[in-house]
Design a protein around this motif. Structure first.
Motif, short mmCIF file in Angstrom:
data_model
loop_
_atom_site.label_atom_id
_atom_site.label_comp_id
_atom_site.label_asym_id
_atom_site.label_seq_id
_atom_site.Cartn_x
_atom_site.Cartn_y
_atom_site.Cartn_z
N GLU A 1 0.86 -1.13 -0.09
CA GLU A 1 0.01 -0.08 -0.07
C GLU A 1 0.85 1.18 0.11
N SER A 2 0.39 2.35 -0.69
CA SER A 2 0.89 3.49 -0.31
C SER A 2 -0.15 4.75 -0.53
N GLY A 3 0.39 5.79 -0.38
CA GLY A 3 -0.58 7.08 -0.36
C GLY A 3 -0.95 7.46 0.95
N GLY A 4 -0.86 6.82 1.96
CA GLY A 4 -1.46 7.69 3.27
C GLY A 4 -0.61 8.78 3.41
N GLY A 5 -1.15 9.42 4.73
CA GLY A 5 -0.60 10.55 5.05
C GLY A 5 -1.55 11.72 6.09
N LEU A 6 -1.20 12.71 6.35
CA LEU A 6 -1.88 13.61 7.29
C LEU A 6 -2.55 14.57 6.32
N VAL A 7 -3.95 14.86 6.66
CA VAL A 7 -4.68 15.69 5.99
C VAL A 7 -5.59 16.35 6.68
N GLN A 8 -6.08 17.54 6.50
CA GLN A 8 -7.08 18.23 7.34
C GLN A 8 -8.40 17.57 6.92
#
Length: 120
Positions: free
Chosen positions: A6-13
């Motif tokens: 998997e890829s593409g995760g992160g921190l978002v508002q």
């Protein structure tokens, strides 16, 4: 044997969007139903979305219906999860799963997970 990354995760508002990808090894990707699950700290792994082998049928949990879209590209051996209008309660480790007979928490193949964090 199928390996999933998997890829593409992160921190978002809150209100933002992310697109997760899950790349599968092997030449039989189209033989597997694919799905996404998530697990928040202290909670059980829960179903998010799934797609049939061809991508023609999709399923969603009530909590993400209308906000998330699952899709697959069998030529690229990849399944995607487009996540829109993200909410803090979507924060979790997101896993993709593969299964010849339909994904569930007991599916045969899992990725290592990608973290999604939604700030309020």
């Amino acid at each position: 044997q199928v390996q999933l990354v998997e890829s593409g995760g992160g921190l978002v508002q809150a209100g933002g969007s992310l697109r997760l990808s899950c790349a599968a090894s092997g030449r039989t990707f189209s033989s597997y139903a694919m799905g996404w699950f998530r697990q928040a700290p202290g909670k059980e792994r829960e179903f998010v979305a799934a797609t049939s082998r061809s991508g023609g049928t999709t399923y969603y949990s009530d909590s993400v219906k209308g906000r998330f879209t699952i899709s697959r590209d069998n030529a690229k051996n990849t399944v995607y999860l487009q996540m829109n209008d993200l909410k803090p309660e979507d924060t979790a480790l997101y896993y993709c799963a593969a299964d010849q007979y339909g994904v569930s928490r007991s599916s045969d193949y899992w990725g290592q997970g990608t973290q999604v964090t939604v700030s309020s």
